[in-house]
Design a protein around this motif. Structure first.
Motif, PDB file in Angstrom:
ATOM      1  N   MET A   1       0.832  -1.192   0.000  1.00 20.42           N
ATOM      2  CA  MET A   1       0.000   0.000   0.000  1.00 20.42           C
ATOM      3  C   MET A   1       0.872   1.250   0.000  1.00 20.42           C
ATOM      4  O   MET A   1       1.914   1.284   0.650  1.00 20.42           O
ATOM      5  CB  MET A   1      -0.921   0.011   1.217  1.00 20.42           C
ATOM      6  N   LYS A   2       0.434   2.248  -0.730  1.00 24.36           N
ATOM      7  CA  LYS A   2       1.146   3.516  -0.813  1.00 24.36           C
ATOM      8  C   LYS A   2       0.358   4.555  -0.014  1.00 24.36           C
ATOM      9  O   LYS A   2      -0.826   4.796  -0.273  1.00 24.36           O
ATOM     10  CB  LYS A   2       1.278   3.958  -2.274  1.00 24.36           C
ATOM     11  N   ASN A 144       5.157   5.459  -9.777  1.00 30.35           N
ATOM     12  CA  ASN A 144       4.559   5.028 -11.039  1.00 30.35           C
ATOM     13  C   ASN A 144       5.018   3.636 -11.454  1.00 30.35           C
ATOM     14  O   ASN A 144       4.289   2.907 -12.125  1.00 30.35           O
ATOM     15  CB  ASN A 144       4.899   6.012 -12.161  1.00 30.35           C
ATOM     16  N   HIS A 145       6.241   3.276 -11.068  1.00 36.03           N
ATOM     17  CA  HIS A 145       6.837   2.017 -11.521  1.00 36.03           C
ATOM     18  C   HIS A 145       6.911   0.968 -10.417  1.00 36.03           C
ATOM     19  O   HIS A 145       7.462  -0.116 -10.652  1.00 36.03           O
ATOM     20  CB  HIS A 145       8.235   2.280 -12.078  1.00 36.03           C
ATOM     21  N   LEU A 146       6.363   1.262  -9.247  1.00 36.35           N
ATOM     22  CA  LEU A 146       6.461   0.345  -8.118  1.00 36.35           C
ATOM     23  C   LEU A 146       5.256  -0.581  -8.045  1.00 36.35           C
ATOM     24  O   LEU A 146       4.111  -0.126  -8.014  1.00 36.35           O
ATOM     25  CB  LEU A 146       6.577   1.133  -6.810  1.00 36.35           C
ATOM     26  N   VAL A 147       5.522  -1.875  -8.011  1.00 36.35           N
ATOM     27  CA  VAL A 147       4.478  -2.880  -7.820  1.00 36.35           C
ATOM     28  C   VAL A 147       4.579  -3.363  -6.376  1.00 36.35           C
ATOM     29  O   VAL A 147       5.425  -4.193  -6.040  1.00 36.35           O
ATOM     30  CB  VAL A 147       4.642  -4.060  -8.789  1.00 36.35           C
ATOM     31  N   ASP A 174      -2.775   4.976  -2.181  1.00 37.78           N
ATOM     32  CA  ASP A 174      -3.996   4.241  -1.848  1.00 37.78           C
ATOM     33  C   ASP A 174      -4.802   4.982  -0.789  1.00 37.78           C
ATOM     34  O   ASP A 174      -6.022   4.869  -0.737  1.00 37.78           O
ATOM     35  CB  ASP A 174      -3.642   2.839  -1.342  1.00 37.78           C
ATOM     36  N   LEU A 175      -4.102   5.749   0.061  1.00 40.33           N
ATOM     37  CA  LEU A 175      -4.784   6.513   1.098  1.00 40.33           C
ATOM     38  C   LEU A 175      -3.899   7.692   1.504  1.00 40.33           C
ATOM     39  O   LEU A 175      -2.677   7.551   1.623  1.00 40.33           O
ATOM     40  CB  LEU A 175      -5.068   5.644   2.320  1.00 40.33           C
ATOM     41  N   ASP A 271      -6.536  -1.128  -6.776  1.00 41.29           N
ATOM     42  CA  ASP A 271      -7.173  -1.021  -8.088  1.00 41.29           C
ATOM     43  C   ASP A 271      -6.110  -0.584  -9.095  1.00 41.29           C
ATOM     44  O   ASP A 271      -5.933   0.595  -9.374  1.00 41.29           O
ATOM     45  CB  ASP A 271      -8.321  -0.009  -8.028  1.00 41.29           C
ATOM     46  N   TRP A 272      -5.401  -1.566  -9.644  1.00 41.82           N
ATOM     47  CA  TRP A 272      -4.301  -1.246 -10.555  1.00 41.82           C
ATOM     48  C   TRP A 272      -4.790  -0.603 -11.846  1.00 41.82           C
ATOM     49  O   TRP A 272      -4.096   0.231 -12.439  1.00 41.82           O
ATOM     50  CB  TRP A 272      -3.492  -2.500 -10.878  1.00 41.82           C
ATOM     51  N   ALA A 273      -5.986  -0.964 -12.294  1.00 37.65           N
ATOM     52  CA  ALA A 273      -6.519  -0.370 -13.530  1.00 37.65           C
ATOM     53  C   ALA A 273      -6.730   1.128 -13.347  1.00 37.65           C
ATOM     54  O   ALA A 273      -6.364   1.933 -14.219  1.00 37.65           O
ATOM     55  CB  ALA A 273      -7.819  -1.063 -13.931  1.00 37.65           C
ATOM     56  N   LYS A 274      -7.320   1.510 -12.211  1.00 37.78           N
ATOM     57  CA  LYS A 274      -7.504   2.939 -11.928  1.00 37.78           C
ATOM     58  C   LYS A 274      -6.161   3.631 -11.768  1.00 37.78           C
ATOM     59  O   LYS A 274      -5.967   4.761 -12.241  1.00 37.78           O
ATOM     60  CB  LYS A 274      -8.337   3.128 -10.661  1.00 37.78           C
TER      61      LYS A 274
END
Length: 311
Positions: A1-2, A144-147, A174-175, A271-274
């Protein structure tokens, strides 16, 4: 989570972000802490002495190397210099894993189980010729590039005030924890953030700070309503850390507030798509407004519409 900690200057966001980071590491959870404030104090808040904190290599000073690494074999990006802070990943880009073996995480300093990255301070050389957002651009590219996977946390101490909204960086979380004092200025910043974030589906929750009693809690409830998640009261433990003293246990009520915060983060749905859609939207906006002219290229062509983050 970010996760981001935001708020007005002096609200205590650096203190609360350091408490939250310590709370995570005490549970043995993997954490990357990022100091993205124009005043670089997170390292000291985490317990580093000022000399050691000042020696951490700044991400902002290694931006060309960061861009070269992240670009990888993504030929939609003509060169590392054509990457801007909003450039999203695509086929051939190098993706990052939390605390992975890569040149970006290698810049970090281990602090009691957390990896601390810093953007670098706004210094005399920047005056009149630079803007601090060029340094936070390294953080935006990193996120942007972190999974990040389940049970992994990136905690970013953001610059004070509404500067958070000077780029798409505010959509990378994420929050967002908005640290608010029970004052007119404190709730004024909250209203400003809510207004800016309203059109972008950004999750913001309020953490009350410097709470002295029930009247302070009632004041925040009146002005922020259900967005008030929890609050932190006056703390002898925090004061001890600020004075360079260790070993003072955090009060049980404040420890419980940190548990509430962690639960709120863990309840968020990834929500990776968003996430990718927002990155593309802001990149196109930046390309059209300034980046195409600045680079002499059509940076809209950097978008890989078929790219998907790995599950």
């Amino acid at each position: 989570m970010k996760v981001a900690f935001v708020g007005k200057g002096g609200s205590g966001k650096t203190t609360l972000s350091s408490l939250f980071i310590r709370h995570l590491t005490a549970k043995g959870l993997p954490v990357v802490a990022v100091d993205a404030d124009i005043n670089q104090h997170l390292g000291v808040a985490l317990g580093l002495d000022e000399g050691r904190a000042a020696k951490i290599t700044a991400m902002g000073d290694r931006l060309p190397e960061i861009k070269t690494y992240l670009r990888g074999r993504n030929w939609r990006i003509s060169s590392p210099s054509a990457m801007v802070k909003t450039t999203p990943p695509g086929s051939g880009s190098r993706l990052l894993r939390l605390r992975g073996d890569d040149p970006i995480h290698a810049l970090g300093q281990d602090v009691d189980g957390a990896t601390l990255l810093v953007t670098g301070p706004f210094n005399d050389e920047d005056l009149g010729v630079a803007c601090y957002h060029s340094k936070t651009g390294a953080v935006e590219l990193y996120l942007n590039h972190l999974v990040d996977g389940p049970g992994e946390y990136v905690v970013v101490d953001m610059t004070a005030g509404a500067d958070t909204f000077a780029s798409g960086l505010f959509t990378r979380f994420d929050l967002m924890f908005l640290v608010a004092e029970p004052t007119r200025k404190g709730v004024g910043v909250y209203r400003q953030y809510k207004e800016y974030a309203a059109d972008y589906d950004v999750a913001i929750t309020v953490i009350g700070n410097k709470i002295q009693g029930d009247e302070d809690i009632a004041y925040l409830r009146e002005h922020v309503g259900d967005d008030l998640l929890t609050w932190v009261g006056q703390s002898a433990a925090v004061r001890a850390v600020e004075q360079g003293r260790q070993g003072v246990a955090l009060e049980s009520a404040n420890e419980a507030a940190l548990d509430w915060m962690l639960a709120a983060v863990d309840a968020r749905r990834k929500d990776w798509a968003k996430y990718q859609r927002q990155a593309i939207d802001f990149h196109l906006k930046n390309a059209r407004s300034w980046a195409n002219a600045a680079t002499g290229e059509n940076l809209e062509k950097q978008v890989d519409a078929d790219f998907r983050f790995p599950a």
